[in-house]
Write a protein that holds these residues in place. Structure first.
Motif, PDB file in Angstrom:
ATOM      1  N   ARG A 129       0.826  -1.208   0.000  1.00 46.86           N
ATOM      2  CA  ARG A 129       0.000   0.000   0.000  1.00 46.86           C
ATOM      3  C   ARG A 129       0.862   1.260   0.000  1.00 46.86           C
ATOM      4  O   ARG A 129       0.600   2.216  -0.730  1.00 46.86           O
ATOM      5  CB  ARG A 129      -0.941  -0.005   1.202  1.00 46.86           C
ATOM      6  N   ASP A 130       1.905   1.258   0.818  1.00 46.17           N
ATOM      7  CA  ASP A 130       2.793   2.426   0.869  1.00 46.17           C
ATOM      8  C   ASP A 130       3.452   2.664  -0.485  1.00 46.17           C
ATOM      9  O   ASP A 130       3.564   3.808  -0.945  1.00 46.17           O
ATOM     10  CB  ASP A 130       3.864   2.231   1.943  1.00 46.17           C
ATOM     11  N   GLU A 140       1.057   4.045  -3.122  1.00 44.64           N
ATOM     12  CA  GLU A 140       0.841   5.471  -2.906  1.00 44.64           C
ATOM     13  C   GLU A 140       2.026   6.282  -3.433  1.00 44.64           C
ATOM     14  O   GLU A 140       1.861   7.348  -4.039  1.00 44.64           O
ATOM     15  CB  GLU A 140       0.623   5.732  -1.415  1.00 44.64           C
ATOM     16  N   ARG A 141       3.226   5.745  -3.253  1.00 47.67           N
ATOM     17  CA  ARG A 141       4.447   6.444  -3.675  1.00 47.67           C
ATOM     18  C   ARG A 141       4.608   6.447  -5.196  1.00 47.67           C
ATOM     19  O   ARG A 141       4.922   7.478  -5.800  1.00 47.67           O
ATOM     20  CB  ARG A 141       5.654   5.767  -3.018  1.00 47.67           C
ATOM     21  N   ARG A 178      -3.600   4.878  -2.921  1.00 45.88           N
ATOM     22  CA  ARG A 178      -3.436   3.867  -1.875  1.00 45.88           C
ATOM     23  C   ARG A 178      -4.617   2.898  -1.966  1.00 45.88           C
ATOM     24  O   ARG A 178      -5.744   3.242  -1.597  1.00 45.88           O
ATOM     25  CB  ARG A 178      -3.399   4.531  -0.491  1.00 45.88           C
ATOM     26  N   GLY A 204      -8.096   2.866  -7.230  1.00 44.53           N
ATOM     27  CA  GLY A 204      -7.043   2.014  -6.669  1.00 44.53           C
ATOM     28  C   GLY A 204      -7.067   0.587  -7.165  1.00 44.53           C
ATOM     29  O   GLY A 204      -6.256  -0.239  -6.725  1.00 44.53           O
TER      30      GLY A 204
END
Length: 442
Positions: free
Chosen positions: A51-52, A55-56, A61, A168
């Motif tokens: 998830r991190d 998002e990056r 996310r 997402g």
């Protein structure tokens, strides 16, 4: 717009040709250093890391890393009827070709009581990567899933990058293609982190993920950018991979009779994939080369992704290569080992039969690479960067293992005992021979 390499009057060896032919400037080793910490993070933290990292790198996310069954069904229901019909046609043709690839088991009787068999067994579980960056590739779902299904693989997981515009989840057409093929294990994960998830597995960190998000696979297949390629290099040995696929490429071997408009359109179609895509024309006709050069600016300007195409055609990986004659042209394309090779010459089928290195060969003016990308029935996951010298495109064989089964009776072994002992003693492995003698009280 596109550079020229003049090889006329230059009799070069295959090694020398490989050094002067155009290639993209890639640093997979450097990319591997960059992605190694990312992959370790996934290995350590599972779903939380995924998830991190989404998002990056993807700007979103994901709430659901594993795509809910309802989302797959909804994507199929909403699929444009024309696209659905096209995908169904592609599925039918690709399945027909790949079903025919399944090899037969072998049984060889060497002597009475002496038998060797070869069984073809599917791997247990595969992870299939579908890119989702500059373009959307439902066709890659078809090309990856069907060979695995026809090989008899029981467990398939597909992963594709999450999309901001789809909340997402991967692109809805990719989800619809999975649903058409009956694939219900689909993940919203892209890049090196997706390869890590498939190779190492990933634990869940939220109730909807469950205790185990994704079980590790045995084989990872599917194309991607240099970071995906680097990730596949890093997991090789932990899992099997299809190949280290680099930027896509087309080479066209053409003579004076080729249609310059067809050639220009095909060079542009491959450059459309991205700025590092390779488009190479090999010809013994200066007139054809000049005609293609004259047409390219208008063809590029008239296509939707003109900037991307122009960058690819102007890059070091693309060129028009002038050769003395067809013989030198064949030497060039064999040294190049293109992912896609079009043969647009007189007697194209006979010329194609003399090609020794290519991922796939497209014969004649009416067999463009675009046909193979979608509808030919062949597979479009192919070796790039010269790997066609030793590697094949994706197929049923990519998901099968040959297992040898040896069965000798006492009499059959006895006839060979002294010869086994002779070789074992010569190799200074006497216990090998003693293992045979022990069966006969010698």
């Amino acid at each position: 717009m596109i550079s020229r390499i003049d090889l006329r009057g230059r009799p070069l060896t295959p090694r020398q040709l490989a050094q002067v032919l155009p290639r993209p400037d890639l640093d997979v080793a450097g990319a591997a250093e960059l992605v190694a910490p990312i992959m370790q993070d996934v290995r350590d933290r599972g779903a939380a890391a995924l998830r991190d990292l989404a998002e990056r790198f993807d700007g979103v996310r994901p709430v659901h890393l594993r795509v809910p069954a309802q989302a797959l069904a909804d994507a199929l229901s909403a699929l444009d009827p024309g696209v659905r019909a096209a995908l169904e046609e592609a599925i039918t043709r690709v399945r027909t070709v790949h079903a025919a690839q399944v090899p037969d088991d072998l049984k060889i009787d060497l002597a009475p009581g002496a038998q060797v068999r070869q069984r073809w067994l599917p791997v247990g579980r595969v992870g299939l990567y579908v890119p989702g960056g500059l373009a959307v590739y439902p066709s890659s779902v078809v090309m990856n899933v069907i060979p695995a299904q026809e090989a008899g693989v029981r467990s398939l997981a597909v992963t594709s990058p999450p999309r901001v515009e789809n909340g997402g989840l991967p692109h809805p057409t990719i989800l619809a293609a999975c649903a058409l093929l009956g694939v219900d294990e689909v993940y919203a994960a892209g890049g090196a982190q997706a390869i890590a998830m498939l190779a190492y597995g990933a634990a869940g960190q939220t109730p909807e993920d469950g205790e185990i998000l994704c079980e590790p696979v045995d084989v990872v297949t599917g194309p991607g950018n240099q970071y995906v390629t680097a990730a596949k290099r890093l997991v090789l040995g932990t899992v099997g991979i299809d190949s280290e696929a680099g930027p896509t490429e087309i080479a066209i071997l053409a003579d004076a009779g080729a249609d310059a408009g067809h050639v220009a359109a095909d060079l542009v179609s491959q450059a459309e994939h991205g700025p590092t895509s390779a488009s190479v024309l090999v010809t013994d006709s200066v007139e054809l080369a000049d005609a293609v050069d004259a047409l390219l600016p208008a063809v590029v300007a008239g296509t939707r992704h003109s900037q991307r195409v122009a960058t690819a055609l102007a890059g070091p990986q693309s060129a028009v290569v002038l050769v003395e004659d067809l013989e030198q042209g064949l030497a060039v394309v064999n040294a190049y080992g293109a992912e896609h090779l079009e043969v647009q010459t007189a007697d194209a089928a006979a010329v194609a039969d003399r090609v020794t290195s290519a991922g796939a060969i497209f014969v004649g003016s009416y067999s463009p690479v675009s046909l193979g990308d979608y509808m030919a029935g062949s597979n479009h996951v192919l070796p790039t960067g010269g790997c066609a010298h030793y590697a094949s495109g994706l197929g049923v064989h990519s998901f099968l293992r040959a297992v040898q089964v040896i069965e000798y009776d006492a009499d059959a072994l006895a006839t060979l005992a002294d010869r086994i002992v002779a070789i074992a003693d010569d190799e200074d492995l006497p216990a090998h021979g003693e293992a045979v003698r022990a069966r006969f009280g010698r």
